[in-house]
Design a protein around this motif. Structure first.
Motif, PDB file in Angstrom:
ATOM      1  N   VAL A  46      40.628   3.867 -30.027  1.00 63.72           N
ATOM      2  CA  VAL A  46      41.020   2.576 -30.640  1.00 63.72           C
ATOM      3  C   VAL A  46      41.245   1.437 -29.277  1.00 63.72           C
ATOM      4  N   ARG A  47      41.663   2.116 -28.052  1.00 68.57           N
ATOM      5  CA  ARG A  47      42.102   0.932 -27.121  1.00 68.57           C
ATOM      6  C   ARG A  47      40.675   0.432 -26.695  1.00 68.57           C
ATOM      7  N   LEU A  48      39.610   1.304 -26.556  1.00 64.97           N
ATOM      8  CA  LEU A  48      38.117   0.798 -26.037  1.00 64.97           C
ATOM      9  C   LEU A  48      37.686  -0.128 -27.058  1.00 64.97           C
ATOM     10  N   VAL A  49      37.961   0.006 -28.622  1.00 62.26           N
ATOM     11  CA  VAL A  49      37.385  -0.842 -29.382  1.00 62.26           C
ATOM     12  C   VAL A  49      38.083  -2.041 -29.262  1.00 62.26           C
ATOM     13  N   PHE A  50      39.409  -2.124 -29.251  1.00 67.54           N
ATOM     14  CA  PHE A  50      40.056  -3.338 -28.848  1.00 67.54           C
ATOM     15  C   PHE A  50      39.889  -4.187 -27.588  1.00 67.54           C
ATOM     16  N   LEU A  51      39.614  -3.311 -26.472  1.00 65.74           N
ATOM     17  CA  LEU A  51      39.246  -4.006 -25.324  1.00 65.74           C
ATOM     18  C   LEU A  51      37.793  -4.709 -25.699  1.00 65.74           C
ATOM     19  N   VAL A  52      36.885  -4.049 -25.854  1.00 65.77           N
ATOM     20  CA  VAL A  52      35.643  -4.592 -26.277  1.00 65.77           C
ATOM     21  C   VAL A  52      35.598  -5.909 -27.235  1.00 65.77           C
ATOM     22  N   GLY A  53      36.446  -5.505 -28.395  1.00 66.77           N
ATOM     23  CA  GLY A  53      36.642  -6.671 -29.291  1.00 66.77           C
ATOM     24  C   GLY A  53      37.332  -8.110 -28.555  1.00 66.77           C
ATOM     25  N   ALA A  54      38.267  -7.565 -27.598  1.00 71.67           N
ATOM     26  CA  ALA A  54      38.832  -8.872 -27.237  1.00 71.67           C
ATOM     27  C   ALA A  54      37.937  -9.697 -26.174  1.00 71.67           C
ATOM     28  N   GLY A  59      38.811 -13.286 -27.809  1.00 71.47           N
ATOM     29  CA  GLY A  59      40.211 -12.979 -27.802  1.00 71.47           C
ATOM     30  C   GLY A  59      40.701 -12.908 -29.216  1.00 71.47           C
ATOM     31  N   SER A  60      39.825 -12.800 -29.997  1.00 69.14           N
ATOM     32  CA  SER A  60      40.303 -12.661 -31.795  1.00 69.14           C
ATOM     33  C   SER A  60      41.039 -11.393 -31.826  1.00 69.14           C
ATOM     34  N   ILE A  62      42.783  -9.820 -29.703  1.00 71.40           N
ATOM     35  CA  ILE A  62      44.233 -10.358 -28.895  1.00 71.40           C
ATOM     36  C   ILE A  62      45.090 -10.577 -30.224  1.00 71.40           C
ATOM     37  N   LEU A  63      44.597 -11.420 -30.988  1.00 70.53           N
ATOM     38  CA  LEU A  63      45.437 -11.988 -31.933  1.00 70.53           C
ATOM     39  C   LEU A  63      45.652 -11.009 -33.116  1.00 70.53           C
ATOM     40  N   ILE A  64      44.562 -10.470 -33.396  1.00 69.53           N
ATOM     41  CA  ILE A  64      44.712  -9.230 -34.489  1.00 69.53           C
ATOM     42  C   ILE A  64      45.729  -8.180 -33.719  1.00 69.53           C
ATOM     43  N   TYR A  65      45.922  -7.810 -32.601  1.00 67.71           N
ATOM     44  CA  TYR A  65      46.693  -6.900 -32.003  1.00 67.71           C
ATOM     45  C   TYR A  65      48.145  -7.362 -32.213  1.00 67.71           C
ATOM     46  N   LEU A  66      48.323  -8.852 -31.642  1.00 65.14           N
ATOM     47  CA  LEU A  66      49.658  -9.448 -31.967  1.00 65.14           C
ATOM     48  C   LEU A  66      50.157  -9.494 -33.076  1.00 65.14           C
ATOM     49  N   ALA A  67      49.379  -9.500 -34.272  1.00 62.62           N
ATOM     50  CA  ALA A  67      49.775  -9.585 -35.608  1.00 62.62           C
ATOM     51  C   ALA A  67      50.218  -8.397 -36.213  1.00 62.62           C
ATOM     52  N   ILE A  68      49.539  -7.185 -35.781  1.00 63.63           N
ATOM     53  CA  ILE A  68      49.939  -6.066 -36.256  1.00 63.63           C
ATOM     54  C   ILE A  68      51.083  -5.685 -35.596  1.00 63.63           C
ATOM     55  N   TRP A  69      51.325  -5.914 -34.378  1.00 68.40           N
ATOM     56  CA  TRP A  69      52.588  -5.847 -33.611  1.00 68.40           C
ATOM     57  C   TRP A  69      53.731  -6.512 -34.293  1.00 68.40           C
TER      58      TRP A  69
END
Length: 73
Positions: A46-54, A59-60, A62-69
């Protein structure tokens, strides 16, 4: 069958899953750890998917991560 217990609290079915941040296994905010626990997969994936996606998504993720947080418990 009643949807409430004897104290009039709502009863959830045993098969329902709830998403929660995983502060114990989390690196920053527990978002990726919570997603991994919810789906039963390795948090590193999951972390690798978020890294590649960021990086690839400008940076989209990153916004998804912040929204979930902000929205998760």
């Amino acid at each position: 069958m009643s949807k409430f217990d004897s104290n009039h609290n709502a009863v959830r079915p045993a098969s329902s899953k709830n998403f929660r941040l995983d502060h114990a296994d989390g690196k920053i905010a527990g978002v990726c750890g919570g997603i991994a626990k919810y789906f039963g997969i390795n948090p590193l994936i999951v972390r690798l998917v978020f890294l590649v996606g960021a990086v690839a998504g400008f940076g989209s993720f990153i916004l998804i991560y912040l929204a979930i947080w902000l929205l998760a418990d």
